[in-house]
Motif scaffolding. Structure first.
Motif, PDB file in Angstrom:
ATOM      1  N   LEU A   1      -1.139   7.192 -16.262  1.00 35.59           N
ATOM      2  CA  LEU A   1      -0.212   7.909 -15.176  1.00 35.59           C
ATOM      3  C   LEU A   1      -1.084   7.604 -13.714  1.00 35.59           C
ATOM      4  N   ILE A   2      -0.489   7.531 -12.689  1.00 35.83           N
ATOM      5  CA  ILE A   2      -1.107   6.941 -11.259  1.00 35.83           C
ATOM      6  C   ILE A   2      -0.560   8.037 -10.286  1.00 35.83           C
ATOM      7  N   LEU A   3      -1.479   8.692  -9.540  1.00 33.62           N
ATOM      8  CA  LEU A   3      -0.959   9.555  -8.527  1.00 33.62           C
ATOM      9  C   LEU A   3      -1.235   8.657  -7.236  1.00 33.62           C
ATOM     10  N   MET A   4      -0.213   8.381  -6.470  1.00 35.26           N
ATOM     11  CA  MET A   4      -0.370   7.426  -5.559  1.00 35.26           C
ATOM     12  C   MET A   4       0.094   7.900  -4.078  1.00 35.26           C
ATOM     13  N   ASP A   5      -1.081   7.704  -2.986  1.00 31.62           N
ATOM     14  CA  ASP A   5      -0.795   8.415  -1.698  1.00 31.62           C
ATOM     15  C   ASP A   5       0.342   7.380  -0.982  1.00 31.62           C
ATOM     16  N   ILE A   6       0.700   7.760  -0.185  1.00 30.86           N
ATOM     17  CA  ILE A   6       1.824   6.994   0.595  1.00 30.86           C
ATOM     18  C   ILE A   6       1.080   6.389   1.669  1.00 30.86           C
ATOM     19  N   GLN A   7       0.431   7.196   2.485  1.00 25.45           N
ATOM     20  CA  GLN A   7      -0.480   6.514   3.696  1.00 25.45           C
ATOM     21  C   GLN A   7      -1.921   6.337   3.474  1.00 25.45           C
ATOM     22  N   LEU A   8      -2.078   5.095   3.128  1.00 28.33           N
ATOM     23  CA  LEU A   8      -3.420   4.478   2.909  1.00 28.33           C
ATOM     24  C   LEU A   8      -3.989   3.504   3.873  1.00 28.33           C
ATOM     25  N   PRO A   9      -5.220   3.413   4.301  1.00 22.55           N
ATOM     26  CA  PRO A   9      -5.738   2.755   5.488  1.00 22.55           C
ATOM     27  C   PRO A   9      -5.520   1.458   5.464  1.00 22.55           C
ATOM     28  N   ASP A  10      -5.298   0.537   4.364  1.00 30.20           N
ATOM     29  CA  ASP A  10      -5.128  -0.816   4.193  1.00 30.20           C
ATOM     30  C   ASP A  10      -3.678  -1.060   3.917  1.00 30.20           C
ATOM     31  N   LEU A  11      -2.916  -0.585   3.051  1.00 28.10           N
ATOM     32  CA  LEU A  11      -1.720  -0.963   2.526  1.00 28.10           C
ATOM     33  C   LEU A  11      -0.693   0.438   2.427  1.00 28.10           C
ATOM     34  N   ALA A  12       0.410   0.171   2.327  1.00 29.37           N
ATOM     35  CA  ALA A  12       0.947   1.611   2.186  1.00 29.37           C
ATOM     36  C   ALA A  12       1.296   1.810   0.704  1.00 29.37           C
ATOM     37  N   GLY A  13       1.577   2.850   0.344  1.00 34.00           N
ATOM     38  CA  GLY A  13       1.459   3.277  -1.113  1.00 34.00           C
ATOM     39  C   GLY A  13       2.694   2.627  -1.744  1.00 34.00           C
ATOM     40  N   THR A  14       3.939   2.339  -1.086  1.00 33.15           N
ATOM     41  CA  THR A  14       5.027   1.806  -1.900  1.00 33.15           C
ATOM     42  C   THR A  14       4.734   0.399  -2.098  1.00 33.15           C
ATOM     43  N   GLU A  15       3.930  -0.325  -1.203  1.00 31.30           N
ATOM     44  CA  GLU A  15       3.419  -1.712  -1.273  1.00 31.30           C
ATOM     45  C   GLU A  15       2.596  -2.039  -2.412  1.00 31.30           C
ATOM     46  N   VAL A  16       1.597  -0.897  -2.746  1.00 31.19           N
ATOM     47  CA  VAL A  16       0.693  -0.918  -3.569  1.00 31.19           C
ATOM     48  C   VAL A  16       1.518  -0.580  -5.046  1.00 31.19           C
ATOM     49  N   THR A  17       2.246   0.292  -5.005  1.00 26.13           N
ATOM     50  CA  THR A  17       3.164   0.384  -6.414  1.00 26.13           C
ATOM     51  C   THR A  17       3.891  -0.815  -6.674  1.00 26.13           C
ATOM     52  N   LYS A  18       4.373  -1.514  -5.783  1.00 26.59           N
ATOM     53  CA  LYS A  18       5.232  -2.883  -6.056  1.00 26.59           C
ATOM     54  C   LYS A  18       4.116  -4.014  -6.750  1.00 26.59           C
ATOM     55  N   ARG A  19       2.929  -4.087  -6.127  1.00 27.05           N
ATOM     56  CA  ARG A  19       1.975  -5.120  -6.896  1.00 27.05           C
ATOM     57  C   ARG A  19       1.616  -4.357  -8.191  1.00 27.05           C
ATOM     58  N   ILE A  20       1.215  -3.041  -8.527  1.00 29.27           N
ATOM     59  CA  ILE A  20       0.983  -2.664  -9.703  1.00 29.27           C
ATOM     60  C   ILE A  20       2.005  -2.788 -10.590  1.00 29.27           C
TER      61      ILE A  20
END
Length: 720
Positions: A643-662
């Motif tokens: 399970l991954i808890l993903m914050d939406i507002q990150l300093p370098d990438l948006a949480g949605t973009e990080v989710t797509k790459r994962i």
């Protein structure tokens, strides 16, 4: 009596039978109609009584209601046995005289739409009594109002309706009989007149008085002669049919006699074989009694079981009992039972077919287990302590077959066993031949075949081919990567080949020192460790294994000697050797609660991370944290999270973009990812789901949200 059945009287007879049947049907219809009317009158009376009971029950005037019910019972022509009113607490409110004795035999029904017919023929009616009623039709009884309250219910017990007396139908029956007799007399008179006319006409023709013959009388004479000829032809045809029928019966009797003789001959042969078998088994039992003192307890028990099974195989009512069989589970359950101490010897090496993991077979499991028990016991004695390889394979050419193989380096099968298994024995069987004879009979019942190959320098190989049928199941591989530690290189290839049934990739290491590095180099779902029986740095190795067990899912297998060495130092359970597919599969499907669950929390706020880590640490989870999107992608690439808890507002990438790459990582395509944010609008939630997130979790955490997180955790065995 024959005159009653001549052709002219058939319509009269049919008419009489029809009238009689109509009279009987009418009587039964009248009886049914009377019963229906009786039930309808009772139902209407019970509804009227319920209406009369409404006001006394509402005013709690039981005496007036009892008098009303008594008057209804006395003045009713219906066979009423008892009338009683119960309040809404199921307590008796009012009743007629003698009702208590009658109602004591029946339990009151709160409500019933239809009368209940009791065992003694009584009818039991239960009608609710409402507080308010309303009139619907001019001639209809009032019905309860929509918001009316039920005050109680009326219970009415009535006897069955009297049967319609059969004598009422006697006048009609007498009229029918009289009409039939009159018709019969008229028909007889008409036939006598025609017979006299035919006789007179015949005499005139013989005397040559042709002038006195009239056309009508001549036609009657011709008709009578034709009818006589027709009757004569019918008699001839009837005699011919009877003769043909008797001839056919005689032929059938001859054929049946021949068939009976053949069946008797076959039964005699079967009885003869059965008698010989009984004599042979009796001889075996007598010989076993004489030799019981010289045999060990294990050999004596084995001989008794073999003789019992041989008697069962020779029984006339013996039949196969096929069952659904999954080979890995069957091997894990039955293989220990092949040996006297119900424990697998360490000299046995198992080579399991990875293709068989996806199929279920139909075969008699008991006979298959006994067959393997006989051959494994013989191979264990012949191998003299050396390794024995047992393997199973599913073959489709030339037909669907199960191939069982025993292979060992040692003495081959004796000449006597070869003769009993591969050909007919040239001498009488003895007690020492019982196991081989049972194996031969089992192969016959299972329609199998056997081949033996022995070379002095290379060893012996026994192949058993059994025809089976199988069905493919929806069983899929339980994990993607398995790492095996086994310091015996000769058995490692067989183990890796078998484990390919449940893992996409199977890797191996040969030493315990190389295990931590191998785990770090690749993503591993399961680590299988075969503990050695000796170790120079025992405590250090145990500490390394315990540390790895906290991070990864480890399965430990150990021999009896290794168990005594390692069990005091390791907290994990040690499974017995050998390593079987069923043991590994069962361990993957039943992981230890949350002990091997990994959680990744991605948030740029260190306070939030520590708060989440503190809130979830009590559940036994292993929690990793990441403060940037790049760190989260790197950690997801090197680890397998449930399970991954993903914050939406990150300093370098948006949480949605990080989710797509994962999600592009193969081992995280089915991982549960929750959006971890302080607020979310409906449009934003839709964009989260399009990016690959499964759900949304609103900050901050509380007990309910923690429970929601734990339900989202997927066990390790669900990795696809």
């Amino acid at each position: 009596m024959k005159q009653l059945f001549i052709r002219p009287l058939w319509p009269l007879m049919l008419l009489a039978i029809f009238v009689v049947l109509s009279l009987v049907a009418s009587w039964f219809s009248l009886q049914l109609w009377q019963q229906q009317q009786h039930t309808a009158y009772l139902h209407q009376l019970s509804r009227h009584a319920a209406l009369l009971a409404m006001h006394p029950l509402r005013e709690q005037n039981s005496q007036a209601l009892s008098q009303t019910l008594q008057a209804l019972q006395q003045h009713s022509v219906l066979p009423l046995q008892a009338m009683a009113v119960y309040d809404k607490n199921q307590q008796l409110f009012a009743a007629t005289e003698g009702s208590e004795e009658v109602l004591s035999n029946y339990s009151p029904l709160p409500s019933a739409t239809q009368p209940v017919v009791l065992a003694d023929g009584m009818l039991l009616f239960s009608v609710p009594v409402w507080a308010d009623v309303q009139q619907q039709g001019r001639h209809d009884l009032p019905v309860p109002a929509i918001s009316s309250e039920q005050l109680g219910h009326l219970l009415l017990v009535a006897g069955p309706s009297a049967a319609v007396p059969l004598w009422l139908m006697l006048p009609m029956l007498l009229l029918v009989l009289l009409a039939a007799l009159l018709l019969y007399g008229w028909q007889q008179k008409k036939q006598q007149k025609r017979a006299r006319q035919q006789l007179l006409l015949s005499q005139q023709l013989q005397q040559g008085c042709v002038a006195d013959v009239q056309g009508h009388d001549f036609a009657l004479l011709i008709d009578a002669w034709q009818q006589q000829q027709q009757r004569h032809q019918q008699q001839l045809r009837s005699v011919g049919r009877d003769a043909e029928l008797r001839l056919q019966q005689q032929e059938q009797q001859h054929a049946h006699t021949a068939e009976n003789l053949l069946q008797l001959q076959q039964s005699y042969q079967q009885l003869k074989l059965h008698s010989q078998s009984c004599d042979q088994q009796l001889k075996f039992w007598l010989e076993l009694c004489h030799r019981s003192d010289s045999l060990s307890a294990v050999d004596l028990r084995s001989k008794i079981q073999a003789l019992q099974l041989l008697s069962e195989l020779h029984a006339a009512d013996f039949a196969l009992q096929p069952d659904h069989l999954w080979l890995p589970d069957w091997l894990a359950q039955q293989a220990p039972l092949w040996f006297s101490d119900n424990k697998l010897p360490e000299q046995f090496v198992f080579d399991e077919d990875p293709q068989a993991y996806q199929f279920k077979m139909n075969i008699d499991t008991r006979l298959l287990s006994v067959l393997c028990h006989i051959f494994s016991s013989y191979c264990q004695q012949a191998a003299a302590g050396q390794d024995i390889l047992f393997s199973y394979r599913l073959c489709e050419v030339p037909q669907k077959q199960l191939k069982l193989t025993f292979k060992y380096a040692g003495a081959g099968f004796s000449a006597r066993w070869r003769q009993l298994l591969l050909a007919q024995p040239d001498s009488e069987l003895t007690l020492d031949d019982v196991e081989a004879e049972v194996a031969r009979r089992l192969l016959q019942e299972l329609h199998g075949s056997i081949s033996l190959n022995s070379l002095e320098d290379l060893g012996t190989q026994l192949d058993i081919l059994l025809p089976v049928s199988w069905q493919k199941t929806s069983q899929s591989k339980l994990c993607q990567s398995i790492l095996v530690l086994d310091e015996r290189p000769c058995r490692l290839p067989l183990l890796k080949q078998s484990l390919a049934a449940i893992g996409e990739q199977v890797h191996s290491v040969a030493t315990l020192a190389a295990l931590p590095e191998a785990v770090q180099l690749r993503l591993v779902d399961l680590v299988i460790v075969l503990l050695p029986e000796s170790s120079a740095s025992l405590h250090q190795d145990a500490a390394k294994l315990s540390a790895l067990a906290e991070r990864y899912q480890l399965l430990f297998f150990a021999s009896d000697k290794a168990r005594q060495l390692w069990q005091p130092l390791l907290a994990s359970r040690l499974l017995p050797v050998p390593i079987l597919l069923s043991h590994v599969s069962h361990a993957l499907q039943h992981p230890n609660e949350l002990g091997n669950q990994q959680l990744l929390v991605v948030d740029d706020n260190l306070t939030n991370l520590k708060y989440v880590q503190a809130m979830l640490s009590g559940g036994g989870l292993r929690i990793d944290i990441a403060m940037t999107g790049q760190d989260a992608i790197k950690m997801a690439s090197n680890n397998r999270y449930q399970l991954i808890l993903m914050d939406i507002q990150l300093p370098d990438l948006a949480g949605t973009e990080v989710t797509k790459r994962i999600r592009q990582l193969r081992h995280h395509q089915h991982t549960t990812i929750l959006a971890f944010t302080a607020h979310a609008l409906p449009d934003e939630i839709a964009s989260f789901r399009l990016a690959g997130m499964d759900d949304v979790l609103i900050k901050p955490l509380d007990t309910r949200k923690i429970a929601h997180i734990l339900t989202k955790l997927s066990p390790a065995d669900e990795i696809r």
